[in-house]
Design a protein around this motif. Structure first.
Motif, short mmCIF file in Angstrom:
data_model
loop_
_atom_site.label_atom_id
_atom_site.label_comp_id
_atom_site.label_asym_id
_atom_site.label_seq_id
_atom_site.Cartn_x
_atom_site.Cartn_y
_atom_site.Cartn_z
N VAL A 1 0.92 -1.22 -0.05
CA VAL A 1 0.03 0.22 -0.15
C VAL A 1 0.85 1.47 -0.25
O VAL A 1 0.83 2.26 0.93
CB VAL A 1 -0.97 0.09 1.14
N THR A 2 1.90 1.41 -0.96
CA THR A 2 2.86 2.35 -1.03
C THR A 2 2.16 3.54 -1.84
O THR A 2 1.56 3.55 -2.62
CB THR A 2 3.90 1.92 -2.00
N PRO A 3 2.21 4.84 -0.96
CA PRO A 3 1.79 6.03 -1.46
C PRO A 3 2.55 6.49 -2.66
O PRO A 3 3.66 6.95 -2.36
CB PRO A 3 1.66 6.90 -0.38
N ALA A 4 2.06 6.02 -4.11
CA ALA A 4 3.10 6.75 -4.97
C ALA A 4 1.79 6.81 -6.23
O ALA A 4 1.29 6.11 -6.20
CB ALA A 4 3.99 5.49 -5.59
N PRO A 5 2.23 7.94 -6.92
CA PRO A 5 1.39 8.07 -8.35
C PRO A 5 1.76 7.36 -9.36
O PRO A 5 1.57 7.60 -10.39
CB PRO A 5 1.75 9.57 -8.45
N TYR A 6 1.83 6.19 -9.07
CA TYR A 6 2.21 5.21 -10.20
C TYR A 6 1.09 4.81 -11.26
O TYR A 6 1.16 4.98 -12.33
CB TYR A 6 3.00 3.78 -9.89
N LEU A 7 -0.02 4.47 -10.68
CA LEU A 7 -1.16 4.31 -11.55
C LEU A 7 -1.86 5.42 -12.29
O LEU A 7 -1.97 5.32 -13.21
CB LEU A 7 -2.14 3.42 -10.35
N THR A 8 -1.59 6.70 -11.47
CA THR A 8 -2.37 7.74 -12.04
C THR A 8 -1.43 8.40 -13.09
O THR A 8 -1.78 8.79 -14.20
CB THR A 8 -2.52 8.70 -10.95
N SER A 9 -0.03 8.29 -13.00
CA SER A 9 0.95 9.07 -13.73
C SER A 9 1.55 7.94 -14.65
O SER A 9 1.49 8.11 -16.00
CB SER A 9 2.09 9.77 -13.02
N SER A 10 2.27 7.01 -14.33
CA SER A 10 2.90 5.89 -15.22
C SER A 10 2.05 5.25 -15.98
O SER A 10 2.64 4.64 -16.85
CB SER A 10 3.99 5.19 -14.35
N VAL A 11 0.64 5.14 -15.61
CA VAL A 11 0.10 4.31 -16.21
C VAL A 11 -1.12 5.00 -17.14
O VAL A 11 -1.29 5.16 -18.38
CB VAL A 11 -0.83 2.94 -15.52
N ILE A 12 -1.87 5.58 -16.46
CA ILE A 12 -3.31 6.35 -16.95
C ILE A 12 -2.75 7.54 -17.76
O ILE A 12 -2.86 7.79 -18.95
CB ILE A 12 -4.40 6.84 -15.78
N ALA A 13 -1.88 8.59 -17.05
CA ALA A 13 -1.55 9.63 -18.01
C ALA A 13 -0.39 9.20 -19.01
O ALA A 13 -0.74 9.69 -20.24
CB ALA A 13 -0.65 10.78 -17.18
N THR A 14 0.27 8.41 -18.86
CA THR A 14 1.21 7.97 -20.05
C THR A 14 0.72 7.07 -20.89
O THR A 14 0.60 7.54 -22.00
CB THR A 14 2.20 6.80 -19.23
N GLU A 15 -0.56 6.34 -20.72
CA GLU A 15 -1.17 5.59 -21.75
C GLU A 15 -2.16 6.62 -22.52
O GLU A 15 -2.24 6.54 -23.99
CB GLU A 15 -2.07 4.64 -21.16
#
Length: 361
Positions: free
Chosen positions: A87-101
């Motif tokens: 449960v790491t607080p990191a913007p990975y899903l929002t930035s590295s996946v959704i925004a990147t895609e």
């Protein structure tokens, strides 16, 4: 294009998992994360840089010619499994996946999008799509100057704002971000307001909406892997605790009723793993059945993550109800993820439409 799905992990994916897990074991401590979250600043910038730039996780979806790793959704799914486990607080899903895609879907839209992708891949930039976390690819995407429930907006350098005339890149300094009180303190939400005309237009309205839907579809598909990681940790921690906790001079995990509950949970987690891997593989291969695989994964993995977290809290008994024990972090992440990027009910509706299943009369 439809191919036989590969649900197994490759050697490369196993190596990536080992690297990410080692980093999170060393740097993502539950106590420290909770303390930061209570102070309203949950992100560990050093940890994010180690993950995004050091390991190169931020550029997994970005082609090598743009400075990325040239990997794919399967590898990004592995990273999200591990982030879910911790449960790491990191913007990975929002930035590295959704925004990147979303930016990748714009193709040759212009130098601004390409520059953003290079910054994202290198870990220099965090971009967030300014839509509610509850938005889904199959629902309407109404643009507006103010959007509530935007996840990780506080960590962003750039906001991708959908307006009537297209998609715009707006610097965080040109937006008003008001923090909200989220259920999951490790994934902050905010209300975002941007002025008309601010930022740089990346694409026209038609192209923008198609790109945003692709980003949300990828996000929902890989969110299933985060939910899988949450469920796996909850199952493993519950088994460990009930094996070590004694009552009536025997481990409580040896009681038949608890054995049955954990055995059923194991089966649920195994099914969730298959569903999450199928979604990641469908996205990676560009399968025509990707929307179907994503909706199946979300409808199933959401339920499993919540149930695993609830069992973790209940079977830890009194200690599971305390603020100091991390079980509540997993329950809150599971409940928040359940409504993120489309509720299970919404994904079941999409699934019914895709397979032409008529609604009951």
């Amino acid at each position: 294009m439809s191919t036989q799905p590969d649900l197994l992990y490759s050697e490369t994916e196993d190596d990536l998992r080992a690297a990410v897990r080692s980093l999170l074991d060393d740097r993502s401590d539950h106590t420290a994360a909770l303390a930061r979250a209570e102070e309203g600043a949950p992100y560990d910038e050093g940890l994010w840089q180690s993950l995004a730039a050091g390991i190169g996780a931020a550029g997994l979806l970005v082609p090598e010619e743009l400075g990325g790793q040239g990997a794919g959704h399967r590898e990004a799914a592995v990273v999200l499994e591990e982030l879910g486990r911790a449960v790491t607080p990191a913007p990975y899903l929002t930035s590295s996946v959704i925004a990147t895609e979303t930016l990748l879907a714009l193709g040759g839209a212009g130098g601004e999008a390409t520059g953003l992708l290079k910054g994202l891949a290198a870990g220099r930039t965090v971009a967030v799509l300014a839509l509610p976390l509850s938005a889904s690819a199959g629902a309407g995407l109404p643009p507006g100057p103010t959007v509530t429930g935007v996840a990780d907006a506080a960590a962003a350098d750039v906001l991708l704002v959908l307006r009537e005339d297209g998609l715009h890149a707006v610097d965080l300094g040109d937006a008003t971000v008001e923090p909200l009180t989220p259920l999951d303190l490790t994934r902050p939400l905010a209300s975002v307001t941007t002025a008309e005309g601010s930022g740089t237009r990346l694409a026209d309205a038609e192209q923008a909406r198609a790109a945003v839907r692709r980003g949300l579809l990828a996000g929902a598909g890989l969110l299933a892997s985060e939910q899988l990681g949450v469920a796996e940790w909850c199952l493993e921690e519950t088994v460990r605790y009930t094996r070590d906790r004694y009552q009536f001079n025997r481990p409580v995990g040896s009681f038949q009723a608890l054995k049955h509950r954990m055995a059923q949970l194991w089966l649920d987690v195994a099914g969730a793993r298959a569903a999450a891997r199928n979604a990641a593989d469908a996205l990676a291969t560009g399968s025509d059945e990707a929307p179907l695989a994503v909706s199946v994964a979300q409808a199933h993995c959401s339920r499993v993550a919540v149930r695993a977290a609830e069992e973790c809290v209940q079977l830890h008994a009194g200690i599971g109800m305390t603020w100091e024990h991390p079980a509540h972090l997993y329950l809150k992440r599971a409940k928040a993820d359940e409504i993120a990027l489309g509720t299970p009910g919404r994904h079941k509706e999409v699934l019914a439409e895709l397979v032409a299943l008529p609604a009951p009369r």
